[in-house]
Scaffold this motif. Structure first.
Motif, PDB file in Angstrom:
ATOM      1  N   THR A   1      -5.851 -15.196   4.345  1.00 21.10           N
ATOM      2  CA  THR A   1      -6.819 -14.370   5.055  1.00 21.10           C
ATOM      3  C   THR A   1      -7.254 -15.066   6.327  1.00 21.10           C
ATOM      4  O   THR A   1      -7.261 -16.295   6.403  1.00 21.10           O
ATOM      5  N   ASP A   2      -7.587 -14.269   7.323  1.00 20.05           N
ATOM      6  CA  ASP A   2      -8.167 -14.831   8.541  1.00 20.05           C
ATOM      7  C   ASP A   2      -9.552 -14.244   8.784  1.00 20.05           C
ATOM      8  O   ASP A   2     -10.157 -14.454   9.819  1.00 20.05           O
ATOM      9  N   GLY A   3     -10.038 -13.487   7.806  1.00 22.72           N
ATOM     10  CA  GLY A   3     -11.365 -12.898   7.917  1.00 22.72           C
ATOM     11  C   GLY A   3     -11.417 -11.618   8.727  1.00 22.72           C
ATOM     12  O   GLY A   3     -12.476 -11.007   8.838  1.00 22.72           O
ATOM     13  N   SER A   4     -10.291 -11.199   9.280  1.00 20.72           N
ATOM     14  CA  SER A   4     -10.261  -9.992  10.105  1.00 20.72           C
ATOM     15  C   SER A   4     -10.355  -8.735   9.239  1.00 20.72           C
ATOM     16  O   SER A   4     -10.079  -8.783   8.032  1.00 20.72           O
ATOM     17  N   PRO A   5     -10.723  -7.603   9.843  1.00 18.65           N
ATOM     18  CA  PRO A   5     -10.726  -6.346   9.082  1.00 18.65           C
ATOM     19  C   PRO A   5      -9.357  -6.045   8.462  1.00 18.65           C
ATOM     20  O   PRO A   5      -9.285  -5.535   7.350  1.00 18.65           O
ATOM     21  N   CYS A   6      -8.290  -6.391   9.158  1.00 14.24           N
ATOM     22  CA  CYS A   6      -6.949  -6.165   8.627  1.00 14.24           C
ATOM     23  C   CYS A   6      -6.715  -6.989   7.366  1.00 14.24           C
ATOM     24  O   CYS A   6      -6.230  -6.470   6.354  1.00 14.24           O
ATOM     25  N   SER A   7      -7.063  -8.255   7.397  1.00 11.23           N
ATOM     26  CA  SER A   7      -6.835  -9.074   6.206  1.00 11.23           C
ATOM     27  C   SER A   7      -7.751  -8.640   5.063  1.00 11.23           C
ATOM     28  O   SER A   7      -7.370  -8.737   3.898  1.00 11.23           O
ATOM     29  N   LEU A   8      -8.942  -8.129   5.382  1.00 10.34           N
ATOM     30  CA  LEU A   8      -9.829  -7.630   4.328  1.00 10.34           C
ATOM     31  C   LEU A   8      -9.224  -6.410   3.639  1.00 10.34           C
ATOM     32  O   LEU A   8      -9.359  -6.260   2.419  1.00 10.34           O
ATOM     33  N   GLN A   9      -8.545  -5.554   4.400  1.00 13.40           N
ATOM     34  CA  GLN A   9      -7.858  -4.407   3.785  1.00 13.40           C
ATOM     35  C   GLN A   9      -6.779  -4.899   2.823  1.00 13.40           C
ATOM     36  O   GLN A   9      -6.627  -4.365   1.718  1.00 13.40           O
ATOM     37  N   ALA A  10      -6.040  -5.915   3.232  1.00 10.94           N
ATOM     38  CA  ALA A  10      -4.999  -6.477   2.368  1.00 10.94           C
ATOM     39  C   ALA A  10      -5.615  -7.109   1.122  1.00 10.94           C
ATOM     40  O   ALA A  10      -5.076  -6.967   0.017  1.00 10.94           O
ATOM     41  N   LEU A  11      -6.757  -7.788   1.280  1.00  8.48           N
ATOM     42  CA  LEU A  11      -7.432  -8.394   0.133  1.00  8.48           C
ATOM     43  C   LEU A  11      -7.872  -7.331  -0.862  1.00  8.48           C
ATOM     44  O   LEU A  11      -7.706  -7.497  -2.076  1.00  8.48           O
ATOM     45  N   GLU A  12      -8.437  -6.239  -0.361  1.00  5.29           N
ATOM     46  CA  GLU A  12      -8.879  -5.147  -1.239  1.00  5.29           C
ATOM     47  C   GLU A  12      -7.700  -4.619  -2.050  1.00  5.29           C
ATOM     48  O   GLU A  12      -7.800  -4.425  -3.265  1.00  5.29           O
ATOM     49  N   HIS A  13      -6.591  -4.390  -1.380  1.00  4.09           N
ATOM     50  CA  HIS A  13      -5.390  -3.880  -2.045  1.00  4.09           C
ATOM     51  C   HIS A  13      -4.866  -4.900  -3.057  1.00  4.09           C
ATOM     52  O   HIS A  13      -4.558  -4.555  -4.204  1.00  4.09           O
ATOM     53  N   GLY A  14      -4.768  -6.145  -2.634  1.00  6.79           N
ATOM     54  CA  GLY A  14      -4.272  -7.205  -3.505  1.00  6.79           C
ATOM     55  C   GLY A  14      -5.169  -7.448  -4.710  1.00  6.79           C
ATOM     56  O   GLY A  14      -4.682  -7.696  -5.818  1.00  6.79           O
ATOM     57  N   LEU A  15      -6.476  -7.368  -4.509  1.00 11.52           N
ATOM     58  CA  LEU A  15      -7.396  -7.559  -5.626  1.00 11.52           C
ATOM     59  C   LEU A  15      -7.302  -6.419  -6.637  1.00 11.52           C
ATOM     60  O   LEU A  15      -7.404  -6.644  -7.844  1.00 11.52           O
ATOM     61  N   SER A  16      -7.095  -5.203  -6.156  1.00  7.58           N
ATOM     62  CA  SER A  16      -6.900  -4.073  -7.071  1.00  7.58           C
ATOM     63  C   SER A  16      -5.650  -4.290  -7.915  1.00  7.58           C
ATOM     64  O   SER A  16      -5.648  -4.052  -9.126  1.00  7.58           O
ATOM     65  N   LEU A  17      -4.588  -4.764  -7.274  1.00  3.13           N
ATOM     66  CA  LEU A  17      -3.346  -5.052  -7.987  1.00  3.13           C
ATOM     67  C   LEU A  17      -3.565  -6.184  -8.997  1.00  3.13           C
ATOM     68  O   LEU A  17      -3.132  -6.101 -10.147  1.00  3.13           O
ATOM     69  N   ALA A  18      -4.242  -7.235  -8.583  1.00  2.00           N
ATOM     70  CA  ALA A  18      -4.514  -8.371  -9.463  1.00  2.00           C
ATOM     71  C   ALA A  18      -5.328  -7.931 -10.679  1.00  2.00           C
ATOM     72  O   ALA A  18      -5.061  -8.364 -11.809  1.00  2.00           O
ATOM     73  N   LYS A  19      -6.310  -7.074 -10.459  1.00  2.00           N
ATOM     74  CA  LYS A  19      -7.141  -6.566 -11.559  1.00  2.00           C
ATOM     75  C   LYS A  19      -6.268  -5.814 -12.556  1.00  2.00           C
ATOM     76  O   LYS A  19      -6.356  -6.027 -13.766  1.00  2.00           O
ATOM     77  N   THR A  20      -5.391  -4.943 -12.056  1.00  2.00           N
ATOM     78  CA  THR A  20      -4.509  -4.156 -12.909  1.00  2.00           C
ATOM     79  C   THR A  20      -3.569  -5.054 -13.713  1.00  2.00           C
ATOM     80  O   THR A  20      -3.322  -4.818 -14.894  1.00  2.00           O
ATOM     81  N   LEU A  21      -3.044  -6.094 -13.065  1.00  2.00           N
ATOM     82  CA  LEU A  21      -2.071  -6.984 -13.705  1.00  2.00           C
ATOM     83  C   LEU A  21      -2.699  -8.122 -14.504  1.00  2.00           C
ATOM     84  O   LEU A  21      -2.004  -8.817 -15.239  1.00  2.00           O
ATOM     85  N   GLY A  22      -3.989  -8.331 -14.329  1.00  2.00           N
ATOM     86  CA  GLY A  22      -4.638  -9.479 -14.968  1.00  2.00           C
ATOM     87  C   GLY A  22      -4.207 -10.792 -14.335  1.00  2.00           C
ATOM     88  O   GLY A  22      -4.168 -11.828 -15.003  1.00  2.00           O
ATOM     89  N   ALA A  23      -3.886 -10.746 -13.051  1.00  2.00           N
ATOM     90  CA  ALA A  23      -3.387 -11.924 -12.334  1.00  2.00           C
ATOM     91  C   ALA A  23      -4.534 -12.744 -11.740  1.00  2.00           C
ATOM     92  O   ALA A  23      -5.604 -12.213 -11.451  1.00  2.00           O
ATOM     93  N   LYS A  24      -4.261 -14.033 -11.548  1.00  2.00           N
ATOM     94  CA  LYS A  24      -5.185 -14.926 -10.850  1.00  2.00           C
ATOM     95  C   LYS A  24      -4.829 -14.920  -9.370  1.00  2.00           C
ATOM     96  O   LYS A  24      -3.657 -14.823  -9.004  1.00  2.00           O
TER      97      LYS A  24
END
Length: 144
Positions: free
Chosen positions: A9-32
């Motif tokens: 992440t670089d803290g930009s709005p773009c990276s925050l969108q990627a974090l939101e998407h990635g965190l949703s995926l991580a939650k679904t998969l039970g990933a760290k």
């Protein structure tokens, strides 16, 4: 399938969108998840005259603070979603630092602006540079 996910992440709005998407995926998969902010030392990127060293050190401290804030925001988002996460600020050149860090993970999630033409040539793309060098799957989130 994916148990560990690296999310630069670089803290930009773009990276925050990627974090939101990635965190949703991580939650679904039970990933760290592990968040990484790469701090590129401005003294290594540009020539600094001896008389400007104090300002360069101040700039480096400001960049470290921005990195710590970006990681804190990412960790807060992970906590809100109930995803186990860690984070770090690491000094280095973004592309090789991310590629090296990715070796310990199952998946890499990054955002991109999808620039083309002159914008892409002048601004470059860390995501594209990583994509062509990394040995694990990469989920690229195109920012809107």
């Amino acid at each position: 399938m994916y148990k560990t996910i690296l999310m630069p992440t670089d803290g930009s709005p773009c990276s925050l969108q990627a974090l939101e998407h990635g965190l949703s995926l991580a939650k679904t998969l039970g990933a760290k998840v592990h968040f990484l902010y790469v701090l590129e030392n401005p003294a290594q990127a540009i020539w600094i005259a001896p008389e400007s060293v104090p300002y360069g050190l101040e700039l480096l401290e400001d960049l470290k603070k921005a990195g710590e804030e970006a990681i804190a925001k990412a960790l807060s988002l992970a906590q809100e979603k109930g995803v186990e996460a860690t984070g770090e600020v690491k000094e280095g050149v973004p592309i090789p630092t991310i590629v090296e860090a990715a070796k310990g993970f199952d998946l890499l999630v990054m955002g991109t602006h999808g620039r083309t033409g002159l914008d892409k040539l002048l601004l470059g793309s860390v995501t594209e540079g990583v994509l062509h060098r990394v040995g694990i799957p990469v989920l690229v989130v195109r920012c809107r």
